[in-house]
Design an enzyme around this catalytic site. Structure first.
Site, mmCIF file in Angstrom:
data_model
loop_
_atom_site.group_PDB
_atom_site.id
_atom_site.type_symbol
_atom_site.label_atom_id
_atom_site.label_comp_id
_atom_site.label_asym_id
_atom_site.label_seq_id
_atom_site.Cartn_x
_atom_site.Cartn_y
_atom_site.Cartn_z
ATOM 1 N N GLY A 230 78.334 54.715 13.204
ATOM 2 C CA GLY A 230 77.569 53.429 13.772
ATOM 3 C C GLY A 230 77.909 52.830 14.966
ATOM 4 N N GLY A 232 79.981 50.370 17.394
ATOM 5 C CA GLY A 232 80.984 49.508 17.757
ATOM 6 C C GLY A 232 82.336 50.052 17.741
ATOM 7 N N GLU A 253 72.261 59.159 14.240
ATOM 8 C CA GLU A 253 71.245 58.340 14.693
ATOM 9 C C GLU A 253 71.600 58.125 16.520
ATOM 10 O OE1 GLU A 253 69.773 54.723 13.152
ATOM 11 O OE2 GLU A 253 71.960 54.042 12.886
ATOM 12 N N GLY A 351 70.580 51.898 10.565
ATOM 13 C CA GLY A 351 70.783 53.287 9.867
ATOM 14 C C GLY A 351 71.805 53.358 8.748
#
Length: 637
Positions: A230, A232, A253, A351
């Site tokens: 993800g 971050g 993604e 996602g």
């Protein structure tokens, strides 16, 4: 995606051409010929926002009213969401990616529509959010007339297929990417030629807490796994600590500079992937110019639409799929909040659920949520007894297998509410653990006899456990902790009568839940309780337990251990004893004592090889042993 808002920068080394003209079939046109009041338009996403094109629209928007702008994360200046343009445009964000949009949503000037990223394309294509126009960015056409969508195929691919009018900023700075990233010039209705650098996202600076979280996440990733990350700092920190892994694959993604660095080192080679072998699969890229140059004409990276990349069924086709995402808070039942802080919507579903679900369906897959244990300079816990009022659950209790903080890994798969609470309290910040336990007792049926005790053994090192290889099998040596209550019961009931007689000098017939709870709720800062565990994913089985009890004055301790019958004679007792001796020395304990039945020759041999001496015993049939910790065989070796 739940970290702080990113800092974007443009690349000053690249010149920006002055705004050009809108062209249809090579002839100039004006915006009223393309967009009308009351319509719904989509703007390109992430690092592929056509900013020059949109600036031109904003400069000529006086005639427009009540135009809805649908977007996901749009990097850079989201000026269209400012109050200046509120009579002209209203934003409907499917993922809140910028401070201007976040503020507009909070003030009621913009909308937030929660949706899975995999489901966004169907909103366009099924006319749930019918699009009148799509404003996108593409590379210049090749000799065959095809433009590339470059660093953002994601939901842009569906938007341009659904929109009645496609308006494209043709940007020489846009990389050419492969996969399903091309659109023919005949599919574009209007062109706007403008050269502007893509916005860059500098690599994050890691603080010690973030680094520690990254270390723990990396420990869960096995060689040969396929990973998703993800957005971050926490996710990027995990990538840093994957540098010594081998044969990783990527189905994500998002790809970043961290993914690129692992590919350049050969850590990510995609050779063991079971879906799209030998190829890194993604839908968009965010990072520095170095990353954008790397993906340009790179045949080893495939950019595909979100409905394909984020499909849980496709994700699950990758064996050992590991999803790594962050969150704002996690409650003690395992519910994950990642799109809102109380009533304030902060980001979106994105996602996270797609990949958590896909990883949980994968053979050997691991859905991971990773976050620091506290926020606001340590003043509030991010492991909470209940989700904050106004906040919403993004990822359900059943989706998450692991929650990781700087204090370790909480394994949730197959755990009851009570067991989940104890696991999550263990990885919460120590200053909040007692409060969390008190709160959870009110609602989650954790019994009153459940204690909150220090569970860390710092002498075991930064990660709090040691990896062992015994007879070609992998095991962990770690502290017993309150969530081991059921495991210890199972361990007890696995023993034969002979083992129980040797260990307890009797044959106890019951290990109650309360008794087991007492044995695992050890103040590890005083007494010591270690175990050797066979850990396979979320499944854990105790193979051996060793513990010592400290005397009141702290000068000596009494030690004992027991090993599962199937592993007796393999050296587990010796490993536990050596570790307890080492820790006792570090803690300043002067003497170790042990009482062993005389017929237990194997146990006596373990103690004597470690330097214990036999002393006169008070009880017949019992051998009393002692070890002066300043003069041991282990120390001499």
């Amino acid at each position: 995606m739940a970290d702080e808002a990113p800092l974007y920068r443009s690349n000053p080394a690249r010149s920006v051409a002055p705004d050009g003209q809108l062209l249809v079939q090579g002839k100039p046109v004006q915006w009223p010929q393309l967009i009308k009041s009351g319509q719904r338009i989509f703007i390109g996403s992430h690092a592929a926002v056509p900013h020059a094109l949109i600036r031109n629209l904003l400069a000529h928007c006086k005639y427009l009213h009540d135009v809805e702008i649908v977007q996901v994360g749009a990097f850079g200046d989201n000026a269209w969401a400012e109050t200046t343009y509120q009579n002209h445009f209203k934003v409907n964000s499917l993922f809140i990616g910028g401070e201007q949009v976040r503020r507009a949503v909070a003030e009621g000037r913009a909308d937030y529509t929660p949706t899975f990223m995999s489901a966004v394309p169907s909103l366009f294509l099924d006319d749930i959010l019918p699009l009148d126009a799509a404003l996108i960015m593409v590379s210049p056409a090749d000799q065959h007339g095809y433009h590339s969508l470059g660093v953002s195929v994601d939901v842009v691919s569906a938007a341009l297929r659904a929109a009645k009018t496609v308006i494209a900023q043709v940007n020489p700075a846009m990389p050419v990417t492969f996969g399903q990233a091309f659109i023919h010039k005949g599919q574009i209705d209007a062109f706007y030629y403008a050269n502007e650098p893509l916005l860059e996202l500098p690599p994050p600076n890691f603080d010690p807490i973030t680094e520690r979280v990254g270390q723990y996440v990396a420990l869960l990733v096995e060689d040969g796994a396929t990973i998703q990350i993800g957005f971050g700092k926490v996710c990027e920190a995990a990538l840093r600590y994957l540098s010594n892994h081998r044969d990783l694959g990527v189905h994500s993604e998002l790809i970043t500079d961290g993914i690129m660095d692992l590919m350049l080192k050969g850590v990510v080679n995609n050779r063991l992937k079971t879906f799209h072998q030998h190829k890194c699969v993604t839908s968009f890229a965010i990072g520095t110019q170095r990353l954008y140059d790397y993906v340009n004409h790179n045949p080893h990276i495939g950019f595909y639409p979100s409905e394909y990349v984020n499909s849980p069924a496709n994700i699950a086709r990758n064996d050992q799929m590991v999803s790594i995402n962050s969150a704002i808070e996690v409650d003690l039942t395992g519910q994950v909040v990642s799109d809102s802080i109380g009533y304030q919507f902060y980001s979106g579903i994105g996602g996270q659920v797609d990949f958590s679900r896909g990883a949980s369906m994968s053979t050997g897959g691991k859905p991971i949520i990773a976050l620091p244990s506290t926020a606001k300079d340590g003043t509030i816990s991010r492991i909470v007894p209940h989700i904050t009022e106004g906040a919403g659950v993004v990822t359900s209790r059943a989706h998450v297998h692991y929650v990781v903080t700087e204090f370790g890994v909480a394994s949730l798969r197959g755990k009851s509410i009570r067991e989940r609470a104890l696991e999550l309290i263990r990885v919460a910040h120590p200053k909040f653990r007692a409060e969390l336990l008190a709160e959870v007792r009110k609602h989650y049926y954790v019994p009153n006899y459940q204690k909150q005790t220090p569970v860390e053994v710092p002498e075991l090192g930064d990660v709090g456990f040691k990896e062992l290889n015994i007879g070609g099998e992998a095991f962990d040596l770690r502290p017993l902790n309150p969530s081991d209550e059921r495991r210890l019961q199972e361990f007890f009931y696995s023993h034969t009568k002979e083992t129980l007689q040797m260990r307890y000098n009797s044959v106890p017939t019951q290990m109650s839940r309360e008794k087991s709870c007492t044995l695992v709720s050890v103040d590890q800062s005083k007494d010591l309780a270690l175990c050797i565990v066979r850990q396979k994913g979320s499944a854990a089985q105790i193979q051996a337990v060793g513990r010592y009890y400290l005397s009141h004055d702290g000068s000596n301790c009494e030690v004992a251990f027991v090993t599962r019958e199937t592993h007796q004679g393999k050296g587990m007792a010796k490993l536990l004893l050596d570790e307890m001796i080492r820790i006792a020395k570090l803690r300043g304990v002067q003497k170790m004592l042990a009482y062993v039945r005389a017929e237990n020759q194997k146990m006596l041999a373990v103690f004597e090889r470690a330097g214990f001496r036999r002393l006169p015993a008070d009880e017949p049939g019992e051998v009393y042993l002692a070890l002066e910790l300043g003069n041991t065989l282990s120390e001499k070796q």
